[in-house]
Scaffold this motif. Structure first.
Motif, PDB file in Angstrom:
ATOM      1  N   MET A   1      92.139  17.289 -65.132  1.00 39.97           N
ATOM      2  CA  MET A   1      91.676  16.620 -66.165  1.00 39.97           C
ATOM      3  C   MET A   1      90.489  17.850 -66.548  1.00 39.97           C
ATOM      4  O   MET A   1      89.869  18.425 -65.874  1.00 39.97           O
ATOM      5  N   GLU A   2      90.288  17.758 -67.854  1.00 41.01           N
ATOM      6  CA  GLU A   2      89.371  18.761 -68.376  1.00 41.01           C
ATOM      7  C   GLU A   2      87.988  18.296 -68.274  1.00 41.01           C
ATOM      8  O   GLU A   2      87.650  16.971 -68.576  1.00 41.01           O
ATOM      9  N   LEU A   3      86.976  18.992 -67.796  1.00 36.84           N
ATOM     10  CA  LEU A   3      85.556  18.528 -67.757  1.00 36.84           C
ATOM     11  C   LEU A   3      84.939  18.245 -68.924  1.00 36.84           C
ATOM     12  O   LEU A   3      85.311  18.822 -69.973  1.00 36.84           O
ATOM     13  N   PRO A   4      83.961  17.240 -69.105  1.00 36.15           N
ATOM     14  CA  PRO A   4      83.361  16.881 -70.363  1.00 36.15           C
ATOM     15  C   PRO A   4      82.521  17.818 -70.918  1.00 36.15           C
ATOM     16  O   PRO A   4      81.885  18.492 -70.023  1.00 36.15           O
ATOM     17  N   LYS A   5      82.392  17.967 -72.304  1.00 38.76           N
ATOM     18  CA  LYS A   5      81.461  18.967 -72.755  1.00 38.76           C
ATOM     19  C   LYS A   5      80.842  18.106 -73.626  1.00 38.76           C
ATOM     20  O   LYS A   5      80.988  17.880 -74.658  1.00 38.76           O
ATOM     21  N   ILE A   6      79.358  17.703 -73.106  1.00 43.22           N
ATOM     22  CA  ILE A   6      78.416  16.763 -73.856  1.00 43.22           C
ATOM     23  C   ILE A   6      77.408  17.364 -74.377  1.00 43.22           C
ATOM     24  O   ILE A   6      76.721  18.316 -73.835  1.00 43.22           O
ATOM     25  N   VAL A   7      77.093  16.758 -75.748  1.00 44.19           N
ATOM     26  CA  VAL A   7      75.818  17.173 -76.338  1.00 44.19           C
ATOM     27  C   VAL A   7      74.882  16.043 -76.255  1.00 44.19           C
ATOM     28  O   VAL A   7      75.322  14.709 -76.455  1.00 44.19           O
ATOM     29  N   LEU A   8      73.849  16.241 -75.693  1.00 37.74           N
ATOM     30  CA  LEU A   8      72.697  15.009 -75.385  1.00 37.74           C
ATOM     31  C   LEU A   8      71.662  15.231 -76.344  1.00 37.74           C
ATOM     32  O   LEU A   8      70.588  16.134 -76.370  1.00 37.74           O
ATOM     33  N   LEU A   9      71.645  14.312 -77.604  1.00 36.34           N
ATOM     34  CA  LEU A   9      70.509  14.442 -78.612  1.00 36.34           C
ATOM     35  C   LEU A   9      69.434  13.596 -78.337  1.00 36.34           C
ATOM     36  O   LEU A   9      69.667  12.264 -77.796  1.00 36.34           O
ATOM     37  N   GLY A  10      68.437  13.690 -78.801  1.00 36.95           N
ATOM     38  CA  GLY A  10      67.235  12.564 -79.169  1.00 36.95           C
ATOM     39  C   GLY A  10      65.773  13.162 -79.329  1.00 36.95           C
ATOM     40  O   GLY A  10      65.794  14.571 -79.164  1.00 36.95           O
TER      41      GLY A  10
END
Ligand code: ADP
Ligand code: ADP
Ligand code: ZN
Length: 212
Positions: A1-10
């Motif tokens: 499974m591919e690892l997540p590539k996450i953008v955390l905005l705020g």
């Protein structure tokens, strides 16, 4: 499974650093924080000036500097959570040319609460661990639970600079929310809850996403 590539905005003080750390640990991915990288390179002389000179005014560090940091860091890892980037539309467009993001999470917190969080934030002068005088106090006053070193207030967590950072968020980063709004993988998270509840929401969404 591919690892997540996450953008955390705020907005500043929404809890990106706190939640970014939890996400990275749980999913075994890298926590890439542009603010952290820029603070390490505060005094770096560039054509546009030093990162520190922008940070202390609560302004955005020029795209060329930040984009370079992100490209290098992303190139080293498989999965990541990007904390504090992109902060304007140009950065979001640049990011789309260097990688494919799987999740965009927007931590939403009202301005009044942000001011309380930022003005009470304290960080460890040595290991960078995050505290809050009221919401997450250290065991011993002014001392890091993890390494015992002194807690300090960030130079940009001073009242006037906080207000400027909130203004910069409205002007430059809100357009990024619009940019991502209709994209697959975009979610708004209620960030006003306590850190454990916010983390549970985030974890549920990320685990749902890959059918675990
Ligand atoms: P950001 O990286 O978005 O600026 P931080 O994670 O550094 O945000 O959090 C800002 C401050 O608020 C810190 O002092 C942190 O301890 C505190 N904090 C973080 N999440 C919460 C929360 N859910 N409720 C109350 N305080 C929080
Ligand atoms: P916060 O989310 O609490 O404002 P950060 O550590 O993410 O804190 O950012 C601190 C400062 O670093 C910002 O006010 C800005 O000057 C600079 N910075 C961080 N990320 C970026 C970015 N993506 N683009 C431009 N400047 C940035
Ligand atoms: Zn420490």
């Amino acid at each position: 499974m591919e690892l997540p590539k996450i953008v955390l905005l705020g907005p500043p003080g929404a809890g990106k650093g706190t939640q970014g750390g939890l996400i990275a640990e749980y999913f075994g991915i890298e926590h890439i924080t542009t603010g952290g990288a820029l603070r390490i390179n505060r005094e770096l002389e560039t054509e546009q000036g030093t990162p520190g000179s922008f940070i202390d005014r609560g302004e955005l560090v020029p795209d060329a500097i930040v984009n370079e940091i992100v490209e290098v860091e992303i190139g080293k890892v498989e999965g990541f959570v990007l904390d504090g980037y992109p902060r304007n539309k140009e950065q979001a467009e640049y990011l789309s040319t260097i990688t494919e993001i799987s999740n965009i999470m927007y931590l939403d917190v009202a301005e009044e609460e942000l001011i309380k969080r930022l003005s009470g934030r304290r960080v460890c002068s040595e290991c960078g661990e995050n505290y809050h005088i009221e919401f997450h106090p250290p065991r011993l006053d002014g001392e890091c639970d993890l390494c015992g070193n002194k807690l300090i207030q960030r130079s940009d967590d001073e009242a006037g600079t906080i207000l400027n950072r909130l203004k910069v968020f409205s002007e430059h980063t809100k357009p990024v929310l619009e940019y991502y709004n209709n994209r697959e993988g975009f979610v708004r998270i209620e960030g006003r809850n306590n850190p454990d509840d916010v983390w549970e929401d985030i974890r549920n969404i990320l685990e749902m996403g890959d059918g675990k």
